[in-house]
Write an enzyme that holds these catalytic residues in place. Structure first.
Site, short mmCIF file in Angstrom:
data_model
loop_
_atom_site.label_atom_id
_atom_site.label_comp_id
_atom_site.label_asym_id
_atom_site.label_seq_id
_atom_site.Cartn_x
_atom_site.Cartn_y
_atom_site.Cartn_z
N GLU A 1 -29.63 41.07 7.12
CA GLU A 1 -29.44 42.13 6.11
C GLU A 1 -27.97 42.51 6.00
O GLU A 1 -27.29 42.71 7.03
CB GLU A 1 -30.24 43.38 6.47
N ARG B 1 -35.22 26.54 -4.39
CA ARG B 1 -35.78 27.66 -5.17
C ARG B 1 -35.12 28.94 -4.72
O ARG B 1 -35.42 29.46 -3.65
CB ARG B 1 -37.29 27.72 -4.99
N ASP C 1 -29.10 35.07 -18.99
CA ASP C 1 -30.03 34.44 -18.04
C ASP C 1 -29.95 32.94 -18.31
O ASP C 1 -30.55 32.42 -19.26
CB ASP C 1 -31.44 34.97 -18.26
N TYR D 1 -32.28 36.77 10.83
CA TYR D 1 -32.23 37.93 9.92
C TYR D 1 -30.79 38.31 9.67
O TYR D 1 -29.99 38.36 10.61
CB TYR D 1 -32.98 39.13 10.52
N LYS E 1 -33.44 24.67 -11.24
CA LYS E 1 -33.84 23.96 -12.46
C LYS E 1 -32.81 22.85 -12.72
O LYS E 1 -32.69 21.95 -11.90
CB LYS E 1 -33.99 24.97 -13.61
N THR F 1 -31.53 31.07 -11.80
CA THR F 1 -32.18 30.45 -10.66
C THR F 1 -31.32 29.25 -10.26
O THR F 1 -30.41 28.85 -10.99
CB THR F 1 -33.61 29.97 -11.01
#
Ligand code: DSN
Length: 425
Positions: A62, A241, A206, A60, A235, A232
């Site tokens: 954060e 991903r 985008d 973790y 692609k 993203t």
């Protein structure tokens, strides 16, 4: 141009969960034996796959490097810093946030950074080639904000900048999105930049679909013209991903705060690592070759399809994507897509601008060349690919299953000579 092969056969998974391992194996075979033409998909390298399956996922984290809410970040901080620095170098930006879980949360973080609920936002309409998160009604972005939408011209299939300007000046949106999911032509970031400045809006590019082309110099960069870049990473960029937000330094704080703590909790560190690997790959000269080959293949495929009487939205392509209106072939997009799937050619059915059919049963199919380019197919193979699509669509219209089976065998035969990156040999 192609990445090295994956040497593993998932021994631990096979021992622990044979049922699941069998499904993974079946998917590997499917991806190896079919011609994958969905323009938002690709094959990642074995290195990217390995990075995304590491113990980094056990941690973790954060916060951001050097400012975390959990201890034990000695390695994770370095992983994230590597990814950030590589993103800055590859795209030529001052700031990069590599934590968004995927494209939709990345875009939601942009709204959180620059708009208040109820504000007007503007983007391309989904049926015209935009994305759900660009303010479309069924998305949270269209429910929590007042989405106004632009489209393309009926006669040319191209963005009508007079309409965009008129709408922006009338509606004064806080945020304008450019880019989308079914745009076969170069995005004129400079024209959008001028309009956004005139309207006093934050302009977001985008570039999810074209990030790999931008990184490889096969599409103009939005950097000089826009405030924020959202993308993203899986692609054309050929990473895991995930997603990234990039900007000038002036927007860094607002974007970082919006991603964490505004929207997300702990970043997916294994994904961050795989993004770093993909960005290293994207900085190599071979990636430039790949990006230009994606476009060369798409142009060759578009020409071959036009020669077979297909109606392409905007008349062709400048990038990795082709949007076909099958109305003249008298075969609905969904029926064609399902028949092509049986023929070993994987596409998605898609609305075309001004579609008279419904989104779940539209007139078009959307195809693209990233995956086949990653396998090493070249423009000289595109006549064959167009021929298979032509035969598949014709067979769909006639219900000719034998013809589809014949195409499937030919597809598998050719692809056997072009092993896909990341798959077991
Ligand atoms: N699902 C993506 C695509 O296929 O274009 C967009 O989010």
């Amino acid at each position: 141009m192609t990445a090295p092969q994956h040497p593993y056969t998932h021994p631990a998974l096979t021992a622990a969960d044979p049922e699941l391992a069998a499904l993974v194996g079946a998917e590997e075979r499917l991806q190896a034996e079919t011609l994958r033409l969905i323009p938002s998909e690709n094959y990642v390298s074995a290195a990217v796959l390995e990075a995304s399956g590491t113990v980094l996922q056990n941690k973790y984290s954060e916060g951001y490097p050097g400012r975390r809410y959990y201890e034990g970040q000695q390695n994770i901080d370095q992983v994230e810093t590597l990814a950030v620095e590589r993103a800055k170098a590859v795209f030529g930006v001052e700031h990069a946030n590599v934590q968004p879980y995927s494209g939709s949360p990345a875009n939601l973080a942009v709204y959180l950074a620059f708009a208040e609920p109820g504000d007007t936002v503007m983007g391309m309409a989904l049926p015209m080639g935009g994305h759900l998160t660009h303010g479309w009604g069924v998305s949270a972005t269209g429910k929590w904000f007042r989405g106004v939408q632009y489209g393309v011209r009926h006669d040319t299939g191209l963005i009508d900048f007079d309409e965009v300007r008129e709408l922006a000046l009338k509606e004064r949106p806080k945020v304008i999105f450019c880019g989308g999911t079914a745009l076969p032509r170069t995005i004129d970031f400079a024209a959008f930049g001028e309009i956004a400045r005139e309207a006093g809006a934050v302009l977001v590019a985008d570039i999810a679909h074209i990030a790999g082309l931008v990184a490889g110099g096969a599409h103009p960069s939005p950097v000089p013209h826009v405030d924020v870049i959202s993308t993203t990473t899986h692609k054309t960029l050929r990473g895991p991903r995930g997603a990234m937000l990039m900007s000038r330094e002036e927007h860094a704080k607002a974007l970082d705060k919006a991603v964490f703590p505004g929207l997300q909790g702990g970043p997916h560190n294994q994904t961050t690592a795989a993004i770093a690997v993909a960005l290293r790959e994207a900085s190599q000269p071979t990636f430039r070759d790949y990006a230009h080959a994606v476009v060369a293949n798409a142009k060759a495929l578009a020409e071959a399809l036009l020669a077979r009487g297909f109606d392409l939205v905007s008349g062709g392509t400048d990038n990795h994507l082709i949007l076909m209106d099958l109305t003249p072939k008298q075969v609905p997009g969904k029926i064609a897509a399902k028949a092509l799937d049986r023929a070993g050619i994987v596409v998605n059915y898609n609305t075309v601008p001004y579609d008279t059919r419904k989104p779940f049963d539209p007139s078009g199919i959307r195809i693209g060349t990233p995956s086949l380019t990653s396998r090493g197919l070249a423009p000289e193979h595109m006549t064959l690919v167009a021929d298979w699509i032509d035969r598949g669509v014709a067979a769909a219209g006639k219900g000719d299953e034998q013809a589809l089976t014949a195409v499937r065998a030919e597809v598998a035969d050719l692809l056997a000579a072009f092993p896909a990156p990341g798959l077991p040999v």
